[in-house]
Design a protein around this motif. Structure first.
Motif, short mmCIF file in Angstrom:
data_model
loop_
_atom_site.label_atom_id
_atom_site.label_comp_id
_atom_site.label_asym_id
_atom_site.label_seq_id
_atom_site.Cartn_x
_atom_site.Cartn_y
_atom_site.Cartn_z
N ILE A 94 0.87 -1.18 0.00
CA ILE A 94 0.00 0.00 0.00
C ILE A 94 0.91 1.23 0.00
N ALA A 95 0.90 1.95 -1.13
CA ALA A 95 1.83 3.08 -1.29
C ALA A 95 1.07 4.31 -1.77
N GLY A 96 1.72 5.43 -1.66
CA GLY A 96 1.20 6.68 -2.23
C GLY A 96 -0.21 6.99 -1.74
N GLU A 97 -1.08 7.33 -2.70
CA GLU A 97 -2.45 7.75 -2.37
C GLU A 97 -3.24 6.65 -1.67
N ARG A 98 -2.89 5.40 -1.96
CA ARG A 98 -3.66 4.29 -1.37
C ARG A 98 -3.53 4.25 0.16
N ARG A 99 -2.50 4.91 0.67
CA ARG A 99 -2.37 4.99 2.14
C ARG A 99 -3.54 5.77 2.74
N HIS A 100 -4.07 6.74 1.95
CA HIS A 100 -5.22 7.49 2.46
C HIS A 100 -6.45 6.58 2.54
N ALA A 101 -6.60 5.70 1.54
CA ALA A 101 -7.72 4.75 1.57
C ALA A 101 -7.58 3.82 2.77
N LEU A 102 -6.36 3.40 3.05
CA LEU A 102 -6.15 2.55 4.23
C LEU A 102 -6.51 3.33 5.49
N GLY A 103 -6.12 4.60 5.55
CA GLY A 103 -6.45 5.43 6.71
C GLY A 103 -7.95 5.54 6.91
N GLU A 104 -8.68 5.71 5.81
CA GLU A 104 -10.15 5.78 5.93
C GLU A 104 -10.72 4.47 6.45
N LEU A 105 -10.17 3.36 5.94
CA LEU A 105 -10.62 2.05 6.42
C LEU A 105 -10.34 1.91 7.92
N LEU A 150 0.12 7.21 7.11
CA LEU A 150 0.94 8.26 6.50
C LEU A 150 2.28 8.41 7.21
N ARG A 151 2.52 7.54 8.21
CA ARG A 151 3.78 7.62 8.96
C ARG A 151 4.96 7.08 8.17
N ALA A 152 4.69 6.52 7.01
CA ALA A 152 5.78 6.00 6.16
C ALA A 152 5.31 6.07 4.71
N PRO A 153 6.22 6.13 3.77
CA PRO A 153 5.79 6.18 2.37
C PRO A 153 5.20 4.88 1.86
N LEU A 154 5.45 3.80 2.58
CA LEU A 154 5.01 2.48 2.10
C LEU A 154 4.58 1.63 3.29
#
Ligand code: FMN
Length: 185
Positions: free
Chosen positions: A51-62, A87-91
């Protein structure tokens, strides 16, 4: 002392991570190393979700939605913490164990194998000059989070591996004296 031994003795988690993270080619190499984890009966219990980049925001929402399902009264600070966690790491690499029924390999052994694979990811990333940290927390044990990540009912989260580059100096290693942990029987 061999370079490899010295490297193993100095492995060090890092909570403050920044760009760059391992790229796709490097991740291939990292997972190839991790998949050499000991594996009773070659059940291949480990898999990884990148899970990288923008997808980290989707994980955060989940993570925030699942926090609310666990605790309707979660306050704004707790919600923001969950939302911003990825968002604490890029990946983020989610290490997953797929549990199989096997007469000689109980679920514990399969979880241990996936744990070794997670350690392998951290070691391999660090060998390439990156850094990381293994995190869990309530979200890692939440079936709603697992469902949101597409895990099957026979799968569980072993850990969220946060990967990137060290932001700041490495923390000092604890002094461990192996004699305190070892006896001879
Ligand atoms: C299964 C597992 C779960 C962990 N979960 C967390 C966590 O949620 N948050 C955290 O800060 N550290 C967690 N840790 C600990 C860190 O990954 C790390 O080991 C610790 O900060 C000590 O640093 P070191 O590995 O450099 O000794 C976990 C470790 C393991 C093995």
């Amino acid at each position: 002392m061999s370079e490899i031994l010295r490297f193993l003795q100095r492995r060090n988690s890092c909570a403050k991570l920044t760009e760059p993270a391992p790229g796709p080619g490097e991740l291939d190499e990292i997972f190839a190393a991790a998949l050499r984890a000991p594996d009773h009966a070659w059940l291949r219990p480990s898999r990884f979700i990148v899970i990288a980049g923008e997808r980290r925001h989707a994980l955060g929402e989940l993570l925030e939605q699942c926090l609310l399902q666990r605790n309707r009264a979660a306050d704004d600070a707790a919600r923001a913490k969950a939302r911003n966690a990825p968002l604490r790491a890029p990946l983020v690499v989610v290490t997953v164990v797929k549990l199989s029924a096997h007469p000689k390999v109980p679920p514990l052994e399969q979880r241990l194998s996936a744990g070794c694979a997670a350690h392998g990811v951290l070691l391999a990333a660090e060998s390439l000059g990156y850094a990381g940290i293994w995190r869990t927390g309530d979200a890692a044990f939440d079936r709603n989070v697992m469902d949101g990540l597409g895990l099957g009912q026979d799968e569980e989260i072993i850990g969220f591996l946060y990967l990137g580059s060290r932001d700041g100096a490495a923390k000092s290693l604890p002094e461990l004296h192996s004699a305190e942990f070892v006896t001879t029987w």
